[in-house]
Write a protein that holds these residues in place. Structure first.
Motif, PDB file in Angstrom:
ATOM      1  N   UNK A   1       1.366  -1.405   0.040  1.00 58.37           N
ATOM      2  CA  UNK A   1      -0.087  -0.058  -0.179  1.00 58.37           C
ATOM      3  C   UNK A   1       1.127   1.278  -0.316  1.00 58.37           C
ATOM      4  N   UNK A   2       0.496   2.582  -0.784  1.00 58.99           N
ATOM      5  CA  UNK A   2       1.016   3.387  -1.170  1.00 58.99           C
ATOM      6  C   UNK A   2       0.630   4.202  -0.530  1.00 58.99           C
ATOM      7  N   UNK A   3       1.597   4.664   0.863  1.00 59.67           N
ATOM      8  CA  UNK A   3       0.423   5.762   1.579  1.00 59.67           C
ATOM      9  C   UNK A   3      -0.314   7.018   0.135  1.00 59.67           C
ATOM     10  N   UNK A   4       0.649   7.160   0.051  1.00 56.01           N
ATOM     11  CA  UNK A   4       1.207   9.054  -0.699  1.00 56.01           C
ATOM     12  C   UNK A   4       0.147   9.031  -1.834  1.00 56.01           C
ATOM     13  N   UNK A   5      -0.068   7.633  -2.779  1.00 59.15           N
ATOM     14  CA  UNK A   5      -0.899   7.386  -3.750  1.00 59.15           C
ATOM     15  C   UNK A   5      -2.569   7.196  -2.982  1.00 59.15           C
ATOM     16  N   UNK A   6      -2.186   6.588  -2.067  1.00 58.02           N
ATOM     17  CA  UNK A   6      -3.405   5.609  -1.884  1.00 58.02           C
ATOM     18  C   UNK A   6      -4.281   4.943  -2.417  1.00 58.02           C
ATOM     19  N   UNK A   7      -3.278   3.565  -2.807  1.00 52.33           N
ATOM     20  CA  UNK A   7      -3.474   2.582  -3.351  1.00 52.33           C
ATOM     21  C   UNK A   7      -2.669   1.535  -3.570  1.00 52.33           C
ATOM     22  N   UNK A   8      -2.836   0.631  -4.316  1.00 51.18           N
ATOM     23  CA  UNK A   8      -1.644  -0.522  -3.980  1.00 51.18           C
ATOM     24  C   UNK A   8      -1.208  -0.633  -4.981  1.00 51.18           C
ATOM     25  N   UNK A   9       0.284  -1.485  -4.948  1.00 48.82           N
ATOM     26  CA  UNK A   9       0.798  -2.021  -6.690  1.00 48.82           C
ATOM     27  C   UNK A   9       0.908  -3.727  -5.654  1.00 48.82           C
ATOM     28  N   UNK A  10       0.696  -4.642  -6.717  1.00 49.00           N
ATOM     29  CA  UNK A  10       1.312  -6.256  -6.709  1.00 49.00           C
ATOM     30  C   UNK A  10       2.335  -6.529  -6.569  1.00 49.00           C
ATOM     31  N   UNK A  11       3.866  -7.047  -5.822  1.00 48.22           N
ATOM     32  CA  UNK A  11       5.312  -7.574  -6.680  1.00 48.22           C
ATOM     33  C   UNK A  11       5.015  -9.147  -7.160  1.00 48.22           C
ATOM     34  N   UNK A  12       5.526  -9.054  -7.607  1.00 51.35           N
ATOM     35  CA  UNK A  12       5.570 -11.064  -8.476  1.00 51.35           C
ATOM     36  C   UNK A  12       6.799 -10.989  -8.061  1.00 51.35           C
ATOM     37  N   UNK A  13       7.228 -11.870  -7.272  1.00 46.99           N
ATOM     38  CA  UNK A  13       8.219 -12.806  -6.592  1.00 46.99           C
ATOM     39  C   UNK A  13       8.337 -13.996  -7.581  1.00 46.99           C
ATOM     40  N   UNK A  14       9.385 -13.487  -8.548  1.00 48.23           N
ATOM     41  CA  UNK A  14       9.598 -15.788  -9.268  1.00 48.23           C
ATOM     42  C   UNK A  14      10.234 -16.021  -8.466  1.00 48.23           C
ATOM     43  N   UNK A  15      10.416 -18.026  -7.946  1.00 48.17           N
ATOM     44  CA  UNK A  15      11.004 -18.551  -8.158  1.00 48.17           C
ATOM     45  C   UNK A  15      11.664 -19.941  -8.851  1.00 48.17           C
ATOM     46  N   UNK A  16      12.930 -19.967  -8.844  1.00 48.33           N
ATOM     47  CA  UNK A  16      13.031 -21.435 -10.483  1.00 48.33           C
ATOM     48  C   UNK A  16      12.580 -22.584  -9.999  1.00 48.33           C
ATOM     49  N   UNK A  17      12.586 -23.113 -11.027  1.00 50.03           N
ATOM     50  CA  UNK A  17      11.665 -24.190 -11.041  1.00 50.03           C
ATOM     51  C   UNK A  17      12.632 -24.969 -10.321  1.00 50.03           C
ATOM     52  N   UNK A  18      12.718 -26.554  -9.454  1.00 51.47           N
ATOM     53  CA  UNK A  18      13.199 -27.110  -8.700  1.00 51.47           C
ATOM     54  C   UNK A  18      14.079 -28.248  -9.646  1.00 51.47           C
ATOM     55  N   UNK A  19      14.810 -28.638  -9.589  1.00 60.59           N
ATOM     56  CA  UNK A  19      16.528 -29.415 -10.029  1.00 60.59           C
ATOM     57  C   UNK A  19      15.789 -30.679 -10.353  1.00 60.59           C
ATOM     58  N   UNK A  20      15.973 -31.424 -11.228  1.00 56.93           N
ATOM     59  CA  UNK A  20      15.599 -33.004 -10.819  1.00 56.93           C
ATOM     60  C   UNK A  20      15.113 -34.038  -9.918  1.00 56.93           C
ATOM     61  N   UNK A  21      17.085 -33.825  -8.898  1.00 56.80           N
ATOM     62  CA  UNK A  21      16.949 -34.260  -7.698  1.00 56.80           C
ATOM     63  C   UNK A  21      15.550 -33.885  -6.516  1.00 56.80           C
ATOM     64  N   UNK A  22      15.608 -32.420  -6.802  1.00 53.83           N
ATOM     65  CA  UNK A  22      14.940 -31.669  -5.302  1.00 53.83           C
ATOM     66  C   UNK A  22      13.527 -32.856  -5.690  1.00 53.83           C
ATOM     67  N   UNK A  23      12.989 -32.090  -7.427  1.00 50.59           N
ATOM     68  CA  UNK A  23      11.544 -32.578  -7.691  1.00 50.59           C
ATOM     69  C   UNK A  23      11.103 -33.986  -6.972  1.00 50.59           C
ATOM     70  N   UNK A  24      12.127 -35.173  -7.555  1.00 50.26           N
ATOM     71  CA  UNK A  24      11.669 -36.115  -7.092  1.00 50.26           C
ATOM     72  C   UNK A  24      11.662 -36.984  -5.459  1.00 50.26           C
TER      73      UNK A  24
END
Length: 502
Positions: free
Chosen positions: A105-128
């Protein structure tokens, strides 16, 4: 993404994308072959559209843009229908651990912004090694296709090397390099500190972190502390490091708070052994004191990162749940986790985290925490059994009062319920018994019978309808004037006799 009001998520709201990685050819293959069958091609398209918001040679955050750009890139209808579709696809990415969405929430603009945080896909060993992702992919493509993908992605170790003894020949950093510690550059330290604080924060544990490493603890532990020599000895005691990480995860301790507890008097014995009971008691006190100041506890259920086999700080092995002992997800949580995720949480997570799932509207009442603290520390009931107890209290709509919780816990202790499977059988037996009793009552009502049974199985008195006198009989039974006069004279005589005696 949880959005209840579509007016709070529109094409006009701004967004930015944050990531700390760059995709490799193996990552793209994992997205196409492993993740796409689970969540669909449109969700993967959204992931790649977000990834392309910043150059592949950079990490950090993209510039702020209107979300209309995402709608145009994905060819979505700009309106409520398109918003719902975008929310649905982002939710799929969040569920498998590729995305985390936050709103600021930006108090000065009285509006919201969205933050999309990406994560890498798991490696084969971690996935299984990740149970719920593997089971989800099996449900989508079948067992044989899953095994074929595993053979395609994992190259086995040569047979000649599997049984051979090994020796670590790697050279440590300080055996080869020497740093100039005579010159202190305050500007450089300040810049590095500001860059690390934004990501590290309090360095708190969530459900996917495998624990603090020895290097993290010794780096922040005071040099002049009386327990410094015992903490240095933890390098060769992986079992005590695992115990410390279990307590830190259970009570959601930061790295600084963990070091503070290790510096308490009496935490280590004279011979350097960790006093687990005392540390857990102090951690519980700290958790209760900070509960009102820190209500939001991080819970990221979508990713399970595991360190290598040589990592000495690994916690106790995660336990899987056989499908024959799966608990049904309560109605309250069905939109938040699947059957696999829910049973994984009930088997492996501390009871404090499980309680937080059911008390979503506010903080956990102190009375409830007190009784579960007693069950954990005094009764020594296993953590997984306590989680099943919490599940039973919720689905059976039992009271959260102290007497009700203690009654179930005492029954489990008396019946020596020590494993997750035994606790699940106990819950099923109780629910089955209650359903049978309810069906008997319904059958008796349907058959016109009036006999019911109490809690102890004893036959209660049948319900007998009251006899109501009709209006004609009531009118005929009224007294005449002569009878009323005779009754008054009799009453006067009785009053006179009573006055004489008194």
């Amino acid at each position: 993404m949880r959005m209840t009001n579509m007016l709070h998520f529109t094409e006009n709201h701004r967004f930015c994308v944050g990531r700390e990685f760059s995709l490799s050819s193996l990552d793209f293959k994992m997205l196409a072959m492993m993740y796409q069958p689970m969540i669909g091609g449109l969700a993967i398209s959204l992931y790649q559209a977000l990834y392309q918001q910043m150059s592949a040679e950079k990490v950090g955050f993209s510039p702020l843009e209107q979300q209309r750009k995402l709608f145009l890139l994905l060819d979505l209808e700009q309106g409520e229908r398109g918003r719902k579709y975008l929310i649905e696809q982002s939710s799929k990415l969040e569920a498998v651990g590729l995305l985390q969405t936050t709103r600021k929430f930006l108090a000065d603009e009285e509006d919201y912004i969205f933050v999309y945080t990406l994560f890498p896909p798991l490696g084969p060993n971690e996935f299984f090694r990740n149970q719920h992702l593997t089971l989800l992919l099996r449900d989508k493509v079948g067992k044989f296709m899953l095994l074929s993908l595993r053979e395609d992605l994992l190259a086995p170790e040569p047979e000649e090397c599997r049984e051979a003894s090994e020796e670590n020949l790697s050279v440590p950093f300080y055996d080869l390099f020497r740093l100039n510690t005579q010159v202190v550059d305050y500007e450089l330290e300040q810049a590095l500190y500001e860059a690390s604080v934004s990501k590290q924060g309090e360095a708190r544990l969530d459900v996917t972190t495998k624990g603090f490493q020895y290097a993290d603890i010794i780096m922040r532990f005071p040099r002049g502390a009386s327990n410094r020599i015992f903490v240095e000895a933890l390098k060769h005691k992986p079992d005590q490091m695992a115990a410390i990480n279990i307590v830190a995860k259970k009570y959601n301790l930061s790295l600084q708070e963990t070091c503070r507890l290790l510096d308490e008097d009496g935490v280590f014995s004279e011979d350097g052994e960790l006093q687990m009971d005392l540390m857990q008691y102090n951690a519980n006190l700290f958790y209760r004191q900070s509960k009102k100041r820190d209500e939001e506890r991080e819970r990221t259920l979508s990713r399970t990162e595991e360190t290598g086999a040589e990592n000495a700080t690994d916690q106790a092995e995660e336990k899987s749940v056989e499908m024959a002992y799966y608990l049904e997800v309560p109605q309250q949580l069905r939109g938040e986790c699947t059957d696999h995720q829910y049973n994984y949480i009930m088997r492996n997570e501390p009871y404090t985290a499980v309680l937080k799932m059911f008390f979503t509207q506010g903080s956990i009442p102190d009375g409830v925490l007190n009784i579960f603290e007693k069950i954990d520390l005094n009764y020594k009931l296993n953590e997984e059994v306590i989680n099943v107890l919490i599940h039973f209290l919720h689905i059976d709509r039992r009271s959260w009062a102290k007497s009700s919780i203690e009654a179930v816990a005492s029954d489990m202790l008396g019946k020596q319920i020590v494993t997750y499977e035994q606790a699940v059988e106990y819950v099923r037996e109780k629910i089955s018994y209650k359903q049978k009793a309810a069906s008997k009552v319904e059958a008796a009502k349907a058959g016109g019978g009036s006999v019911t049974r109490g809690r102890q199985g004893k036959t209660q008195k049948p319900h007998i309808p009251m006899v109501v006198q009709d209006a004609g009989a009531a009118a005929s039974s009224r007294l005449t004037e002569e009878e009323l006069e005779a009754a008054r004279r009799m009453a006067q005589k009785l009053d006179e006799r009573f006055n004489r005696k008194s």
